[in-house]
Design a protein around this motif. Sequence first.
Motif, PDB file in Angstrom:
ATOM      1  N   GLY A   1     -28.231   5.565 -65.325  1.00  0.00           N
ATOM      2  CA  GLY A   1     -29.551   5.635 -64.700  1.00  0.00           C
ATOM      3  C   GLY A   1     -29.621   6.542 -63.492  1.00  0.00           C
ATOM      4  N   THR A   2     -28.543   7.273 -63.216  1.00  0.00           N
ATOM      5  CA  THR A   2     -28.500   8.097 -62.008  1.00  0.00           C
ATOM      6  C   THR A   2     -29.618   9.125 -61.967  1.00  0.00           C
ATOM      7  N   GLY A   3     -29.922   9.747 -63.096  1.00  0.00           N
ATOM      8  CA  GLY A   3     -30.906  10.817 -63.116  1.00  0.00           C
ATOM      9  C   GLY A   3     -32.178  10.512 -63.870  1.00  0.00           C
ATOM     10  N   THR A   4     -32.494   9.263 -64.109  1.00  0.00           N
ATOM     11  CA  THR A   4     -33.651   8.928 -64.937  1.00  0.00           C
ATOM     12  C   THR A   4     -34.902   8.644 -64.101  1.00  0.00           C
ATOM     13  N   GLY A   5     -36.052   8.698 -64.756  1.00  0.00           N
ATOM     14  CA  GLY A   5     -37.314   8.372 -64.113  1.00  0.00           C
ATOM     15  C   GLY A   5     -38.193   7.607 -65.083  1.00  0.00           C
ATOM     16  N   ALA A   6     -39.007   6.703 -64.572  1.00  0.00           N
ATOM     17  CA  ALA A   6     -39.833   5.884 -65.455  1.00  0.00           C
ATOM     18  C   ALA A   6     -41.176   5.593 -64.811  1.00  0.00           C
ATOM     19  N   LEU A   7     -42.232   5.709 -65.619  1.00  0.00           N
ATOM     20  CA  LEU A   7     -43.566   5.267 -65.221  1.00  0.00           C
ATOM     21  C   LEU A   7     -44.051   5.947 -63.939  1.00  0.00           C
ATOM     22  N   GLY A   8     -43.639   7.220 -63.758  1.00  0.00           N
ATOM     23  CA  GLY A   8     -44.066   7.997 -62.613  1.00  0.00           C
ATOM     24  C   GLY A   8     -43.198   7.848 -61.387  1.00  0.00           C
ATOM     25  N   PHE A   9     -42.103   7.084 -61.477  1.00  0.00           N
ATOM     26  CA  PHE A   9     -41.229   6.852 -60.334  1.00  0.00           C
ATOM     27  C   PHE A   9     -39.775   7.051 -60.743  1.00  0.00           C
ATOM     28  N   LYS A  10     -38.871   6.935 -59.782  1.00  0.00           N
ATOM     29  CA  LYS A  10     -37.445   6.962 -60.092  1.00  0.00           C
ATOM     30  C   LYS A  10     -37.086   5.709 -60.868  1.00  0.00           C
ATOM     31  N   GLY A  11     -36.465   5.878 -62.019  1.00  0.00           N
ATOM     32  CA  GLY A  11     -36.024   4.754 -62.833  1.00  0.00           C
ATOM     33  C   GLY A  11     -34.535   4.541 -62.686  1.00  0.00           C
ATOM     34  N   GLY A  12     -33.933   3.880 -63.690  1.00  0.00           N
ATOM     35  CA  GLY A  12     -32.498   3.654 -63.627  1.00  0.00           C
ATOM     36  C   GLY A  12     -32.052   2.477 -64.457  1.00  0.00           C
ATOM     37  N   ILE A  13     -31.022   1.809 -63.968  1.00  0.00           N
ATOM     38  CA  ILE A  13     -30.445   0.638 -64.628  1.00  0.00           C
ATOM     39  C   ILE A  13     -31.040  -0.631 -64.028  1.00  0.00           C
ATOM     40  N   GLY A  14     -31.401  -1.568 -64.893  1.00  0.00           N
ATOM     41  CA  GLY A  14     -31.881  -2.866 -64.437  1.00  0.00           C
ATOM     42  C   GLY A  14     -31.365  -3.958 -65.347  1.00  0.00           C
ATOM     43  N   THR A  15     -31.292  -5.151 -64.832  1.00  0.00           N
ATOM     44  CA  THR A  15     -30.775  -6.268 -65.628  1.00  0.00           C
ATOM     45  C   THR A  15     -31.455  -7.562 -65.226  1.00  0.00           C
ATOM     46  N   ALA A  16     -31.442  -8.539 -66.133  1.00  0.00           N
ATOM     47  CA  ALA A  16     -32.026  -9.856 -65.883  1.00  0.00           C
ATOM     48  C   ALA A  16     -31.554 -10.794 -66.985  1.00  0.00           C
ATOM     49  N   SER A  17     -31.805 -12.089 -66.809  1.00  0.00           N
ATOM     50  CA  SER A  17     -31.419 -13.069 -67.834  1.00  0.00           C
ATOM     51  C   SER A  17     -32.391 -14.232 -67.840  1.00  0.00           C
ATOM     52  N   ARG A  18     -32.322 -14.995 -68.923  1.00  0.00           N
ATOM     53  CA  ARG A  18     -33.087 -16.238 -69.053  1.00  0.00           C
ATOM     54  C   ARG A  18     -32.226 -17.255 -69.795  1.00  0.00           C
ATOM     55  N   ARG A  19     -32.500 -18.534 -69.540  1.00  0.00           N
ATOM     56  CA  ARG A  19     -31.832 -19.617 -70.254  1.00  0.00           C
ATOM     57  C   ARG A  19     -32.895 -20.530 -70.858  1.00  0.00           C
ATOM     58  N   PHE A  20     -32.595 -21.050 -72.019  1.00  0.00           N
ATOM     59  CA  PHE A  20     -33.492 -22.003 -72.638  1.00  0.00           C
ATOM     60  C   PHE A  20     -32.671 -23.030 -73.398  1.00  0.00           C
ATOM     61  N   THR A  21     -33.289 -24.152 -73.689  1.00  0.00           N
ATOM     62  CA  THR A  21     -32.624 -25.215 -74.422  1.00  0.00           C
ATOM     63  C   THR A  21     -32.977 -25.088 -75.894  1.00  0.00           C
ATOM     64  N   GLY A  22     -31.961 -24.916 -76.723  1.00  0.00           N
ATOM     65  CA  GLY A  22     -32.169 -24.796 -78.159  1.00  0.00           C
ATOM     66  C   GLY A  22     -31.816 -26.089 -78.852  1.00  0.00           C
ATOM     67  N   GLY A  23     -31.721 -26.015 -80.148  1.00  0.00           N
ATOM     68  CA  GLY A  23     -31.362 -27.192 -80.928  1.00  0.00           C
ATOM     69  C   GLY A  23     -30.046 -26.971 -81.620  1.00  0.00           C
ATOM     70  N   THR A  24     -29.961 -27.275 -82.890  1.00  0.00           N
ATOM     71  CA  THR A  24     -28.734 -27.052 -83.620  1.00  0.00           C
ATOM     72  C   THR A  24     -28.425 -25.566 -83.664  1.00  0.00           C
TER      73      THR A  24
END
Length: 356
Positions: A170-193
């Motif tokens: 992501g060093t040289g990237t741009g997105a949506l009219g601005f400087k972009g790059g690397i991003g991360t996130a997570s979510r947890r949920f309760t499943g079943g079997t």
Amino acid sequence: MELTQAPRRARELGIVVGSRETGPWNAITDVAGVRVGHTTLVEGDDIRTGVTAIVPDQLDHRRALPAGLFVGNGHGKMVGSTQLAELGEIETPALLTATLSTFRVADALVSHMLRLPGRESVQSVNPIVAETNDGYLSDIRARPITAEHVHAALESASAGLPAEGSVGAGTGTGALGFKGGIGTASRRFTGGTGTASSEGAVTVGVLVQSNFSGLLRVLGVPILGRPAEQTGNSCVIVVATDGRFDARQLSRLARRAVFAMGRVGADFAGGSGDYAIAFSTAAPDGPPLPEAELEPAFASVLEAVEEALLNSLFMATTTTGFGGHTKHAVSHEQVLRALRESPGRGDRGHRDRGDS
């Protein structure tokens, strides 16, 4: 006046996407065994590029992991995509880089895999390497990425919170009219079997390389950006999960990952290569999650990708590179002001921290 601000993740700004629980790091590394490494290459006035490696440790003792692919628009290069789609699995880490460095990175990844213990007789390797075009800020024709840069990203891969913003691929990237790059996130949920743990908790983590056009929206609120110097230029999304999903289900998760780009304002331009892969680290000792229980997984992917894309912008820094071109970081103050002034701004999770 030049923007002066410290990089901050969305939640540090009080911007909360959705209502689902995150993992401890709110990152792809919340999926146990998944590590991330970067090589960031900044040289002189013209080189602003790099490599990012997503490394599932489960490949140390398993030949392959179940995986799925979704191509939102195929104007890009993704080495290994046809075998991934055909067999529904990945057998190497996933690496991200710049367009014209894709093939050097793939060659270096093959060399890395062949050198691993126990692989002395291996005669076929399907490297997974994807790209976005960072040619506005970096001399892409120079193809400066070497095997040493690839090995450094792989060897430095670690657990914990990965670096975000203007790093690695992501060093040289741009997105949506601005400087972009690397991003991360997570979510947890309760499943079943068919979930990964006795408690039924499933973690979904994502990492994005943002480099696409459109008008930035934060929690549905438009943020005025600078006119795009060019359209398209792609987004790559990697989804990891410890839930038991088969390849077809993982393709469905990957599809939602690309859909989530629309939440932040992507215009899905014809010159953009929008790719998502999803893989599962779960042990193959039980049935996949039932179809009737996929909705929480879909919602988790949508939320995590949206937040990861915002993190990729909010953590980026203004960058000047090739030809004197500049990509400006999005102003945190501008975003928070727009959210405060927008009717119903709290509907999607913004928490006003009093920033001005």
